[in-house]
Design a protein around this motif. Structure first.
Motif, mmCIF file in Angstrom:
data_model
loop_
_atom_site.group_PDB
_atom_site.id
_atom_site.type_symbol
_atom_site.label_atom_id
_atom_site.label_comp_id
_atom_site.label_asym_id
_atom_site.label_seq_id
_atom_site.Cartn_x
_atom_site.Cartn_y
_atom_site.Cartn_z
ATOM 1 N N GLU A 1 -18.686 -12.977 -26.850
ATOM 2 C CA GLU A 1 -20.129 -13.106 -26.696
ATOM 3 C C GLU A 1 -20.828 -12.650 -27.961
ATOM 4 O OE1 GLU A 1 -21.324 -11.047 -23.140
ATOM 5 O OE2 GLU A 1 -21.026 -12.841 -21.944
ATOM 6 N N ARG B 1 -29.985 -14.945 -18.227
ATOM 7 C CA ARG B 1 -28.961 -14.142 -18.894
ATOM 8 C C ARG B 1 -29.629 -12.974 -19.597
ATOM 9 N NH1 ARG B 1 -23.768 -16.514 -22.224
ATOM 10 N NH2 ARG B 1 -22.358 -14.846 -21.606
ATOM 11 N N VAL C 1 -24.821 -20.562 -20.844
ATOM 12 C CA VAL C 1 -23.503 -20.464 -20.230
ATOM 13 C C VAL C 1 -22.947 -21.876 -20.045
ATOM 14 C CG1 VAL C 1 -22.193 -19.735 -18.198
ATOM 15 C CG2 VAL C 1 -24.054 -18.302 -19.065
ATOM 16 N N ASN D 1 -27.695 -18.083 -25.682
ATOM 17 C CA ASN D 1 -27.267 -17.419 -24.449
ATOM 18 C C ASN D 1 -26.934 -18.396 -23.328
ATOM 19 O OD1 ASN D 1 -29.834 -18.292 -23.826
ATOM 20 N ND2 ASN D 1 -30.518 -16.362 -22.946
ATOM 21 N N SER E 1 -23.662 -12.508 -15.873
ATOM 22 C CA SER E 1 -23.045 -11.479 -16.703
ATOM 23 C C SER E 1 -21.535 -11.679 -16.709
ATOM 24 C CB SER E 1 -23.385 -10.083 -16.160
ATOM 25 O OG SER E 1 -22.534 -9.104 -16.718
ATOM 26 N N GLN E 2 -20.982 -11.982 -17.881
ATOM 27 C CA GLN E 2 -19.533 -12.137 -17.967
ATOM 28 C C GLN E 2 -18.825 -10.815 -17.669
ATOM 29 O OE1 GLN E 2 -16.067 -13.976 -20.917
ATOM 30 N NE2 GLN E 2 -18.072 -13.514 -21.766
ATOM 31 N N LYS E 3 -19.455 -9.708 -18.050
ATOM 32 C CA LYS E 3 -18.872 -8.404 -17.756
ATOM 33 C C LYS E 3 -18.750 -8.185 -16.260
ATOM 34 C CE LYS E 3 -19.633 -3.440 -18.384
ATOM 35 N NZ LYS E 3 -20.561 -2.392 -18.908
#
Length: 667
Positions: free
Chosen positions: A538, A306, A319, A317, A350-352
């Motif tokens: 986040e 991440r 997930v 960090n 990456s959540q984005k």
């Protein structure tokens, strides 16, 4: 054909993380793909519940080991149920039937002359349950340089692993795809060629494990080494060496599985790269000793990072797959993990980017194509019932071949790509990209031929041809997509009153049939909603390095002074360059694979391509900063930095005076 797909059995020292979910999703995907192609597939998963680390974790929680493992194992199982994983059996190493197998395995290894009693003195890593010799640093080489080794000396049974070097190398050479990716296979081969040491297969310093019978004058009670214990779950699940009458049969535990050993004849293991050695060296050697069939394939995937860093609780960090499944749905998480990174390579979660893929690929490319198609059917096709319509196909096939020949050829080419064995060779990302080519073709057909204008101008044959072409394209997408997103694929097929079956896969994908029957279309709700923002907040990541206040240091010299404590934080090691190649689209970067004396080479990207050719670097030793956090450069990860000196004229690598052992520390 009967086939077995396995995940590792997951260690219950902590709750599931995204790596566990990734492995299990890959296994489930492979099962569904093989099922579509007509195989009878058994998916095995479960939990590994013995060992010193479990004993310590349970003690820290103030619980007996069995009570602790019951709780954590249930968390794993509930997550797989939540994510819709279609496993056939969930095994635990605390199952009585499994214990029977391990005791019998040990007895047979002894009877074969492959076990002897000795004393192990050396290093042991509690974290990864591994033995090591001659590690000068005192740090586990398999745990990314962060876990301390413990010095142990105890009576132990040893397995004659060294006896099987030649047979293992012959096995690796027997098949191109026995281990994938191929560079992982090459690493295993190099490890075995460097010489195997006999393996300690028992412990006496703790109690939480499977007790072994005393042999060869043992003075203490031995328990099975966790990897001897864990690996045989793949066969204890099918009743290996068990007495069927002694097994308790209830609603949660299947009856004796011995008759199902046929699945083992074609077994595929899905593992993380960190446990490849155990599966590709120790496991087949055990099987060779027992005269049992070897697995057909071992597929090793990379790690999820991440923001270029390995996930850890201290960094905040990690997930959580349960949280992401609740927020985005299991289908979306499956798609992102399988789509994002080529199999075998490390990925950066990456959540984005997850949200971007939902909006652009799932909601737009896939969902919008289906929505537009259904809307046009509702407007232009004869109504059959409430929200149900019929697409006539009279004369459509001939018209499509004559007028849309280029599009037909393109679709055939894409289907050939989907059928080319991409999943069998674990090119999962390429397989998904091929499916998306079908979606792009369907969207391009609508944009190019404008069905609304065909309707307005009374061109019914042309209109039906476009709608039929797009409809059959969506059905092909649904059948190909099923292993990746089973619920989404089934929903698309449901819009046509169809299901996803091996027969439908053959019809739409392998035979590529179109227009043979009128399409019955039903309007369904949109598949995906676009997102305006991320669904899980986040927190900013914290640095793992302390900030150094150097405002008053070295003002006269213009340099920031550091203390010896600060300098000692740098772990600089000697490494040998094994491979070197240019990084695509970069004139400066070389991608190096460097042997630092660890279980596998480090990948380091270095901007030295203008000063050294790859050939000049092979087999040379360099100095590497080994404890830098990973960095993502040109889409690839670099796990360290080589030292060099540069002036106005040129650049030179920092070398050592005389060859040193790879991994030697510079101080």
């Amino acid at each position: 054909m009967k086939q077995l797909i396995t995940t590792p059995i997951y260690y219950v020292n902590d709750v599931p993380h995204i790596g566990h979910a990734y492995t299990t999703i890959i296994a489930d995907m492979l099962k569904k793909h093989k099922w579509l192609r007509g195989d009878e597939v058994f998916l095995l998963t479960g939990t590994d519940e013995h060992g010193q680390k479990i004993e310590q974790a349970a003690k820290a929680k103030g619980k007996p080991p069995k009570a602790y493992t019951d709780e954590v194992s249930a968390v794993f199982r509930s997550l797989w149920d939540m994510m819709g994983i279609d496993y056939d059996h969930f095994i635990r190493t605390t199952d009585e039937s499994h214990k029977q197998t391990i005791v019998q395995v040990f007895e047979r290894l002894c009877a074969n002359g492959d076990v002897y009693l000795g004393e192990y003195e050396g290093d042991y890593c509690v974290s990864c349950e591994s033995f090591f010799l001659n590690v000068d640093s005192g740090i586990c080489p398999d745990c990314a340089g962060s876990k301390p080794l413990s010095k142990i000396k105890e009576e132990s049974y040893f397995f004659a692993l060294s006896k099987y070097e030649k047979r293992l190398l012959e096995w690796y050479a027997s098949s191109e795809d026995v281990i994938l990716p191929k560079y992982r296979k090459n690493e295993v081969v190099r490890f075995v060629e460097s010489g195997l040491q006999d393996l300690s297969i028992s412990r006496t310093s703790f109690e939480w494990g499977i007790a072994l019978p005393k042999h060869k004058g043992a003075q203490k009670q031995h328990i099975a080494y966790v990897w001897l214990d864990a690996l045989f779950n793949y066969m204890s699940a099918f009743g290996l060496y068990q007495n069927p009458e002694s097994l308790q049969v209830d609603s949660s535990s299947p009856a004796h599985l011995g008759e199902k050993m046929a699945y083992w004849e074609c077994a595929t293991h899905i593992v993380g790269k960190d446990i490849l050695r155990f599966h590709a060296v120790y496991w087949p050697a055990f099987l060779m000793s027992l005269g049992l069939p070897l697995p057909k394939h071992i597929y090793a995937h990379g790690w999820w990072m991440r923001d270029g860093q390995k996930m850890s609780k201290s960094l905040g960090n990690v997930v959580d797959p349960r949280a992401f499944t609740k927020a985005y749905g299991a289908e979306v998480l499956r798609y992102y993990l399988l789509r994002e990174t080529p199999f075998g390579q490390d990925g950066d979660f990456s959540q984005k980017l997850l949200c971007e893929r939902i909006n652009s690929e799932l909601a737009n490319d896939l969902g919008n194509l289906l929505h537009r198609f259904l809307a046009m059917c509702a407007k232009y096709a004869p109504q059959k019932g409430i929200n149900s319509f019929t697409l006539e196909n009279q004369g459509v096939a001939e018209f499509v071949v004559e007028h849309y020949g280029d599009e037909v050829k393109t679709q055939c080419k894409i289907l050939d790509e989907i059928n080319s064995g991409l999943i069998e060779s674990m090119q999962i990302k390429a397989y998904i990209e091929a499916i998306w080519k079908l979606l792009h073709l369907g969207n391009a057909m609508i944009a190019k031929y404008e069905p609304w204008n065909l309707f307005k101008n009374g061109k019914s044959v042309e209109l039906n041809a476009i709608l039929n072409f797009v409809g059959y394209t969506l059905l092909k997408v649904a059948n190909a997509l099923y292993p990746i997103m089973p619920q989404t694929a089934s929903t698309i097929a449901m819009a046509f009153g169809q299901g996803i079956t091996p027969a439908s896969y053959i019809y739409h994908i392998k035979q590529n049939k179109m227009f043979h029957l009128p399409l019955e279309v039903r309007v369904i709700p949109p598949l995906f909603q676009k997102l305006d923002s991320m669904l899980i907040p986040e927190a900013p990541l914290e640095s793992t390095f302390e900030k150094v206040d150097s405002s008053d240091c070295g003002k006269e010299a213009g340099l920031a002074l550091v203390s010896i404590e600060d300098f000692s934080k740098l772990d600089i090691r000697v490494g040998e360059v094994l491979e070197a190649e240019p990084v695509p689209k970069s004139s400066k970067l070389l991608r190096l694979k460097i042997d630092l004396g660890e279980s596998e080479p480090r990948v380091v990207l270095s901007g030295i391509a203008q000063y050294y050719t790859p050939k000049q670097l092979i087999s040379t030793q360099v100095c590497v900063i080994a404890n830098l956090k990973p960095a993502k450069i040109m889409g690839q990860f670099s796990y360290g930095m080589i030292l060099a000196s540069k002036d106005d004229e040129s650049l030179s690598l920092v070398r050592i005076d005389g060859k040193r052992k790879n991994g030697s520390r510079i101080s």
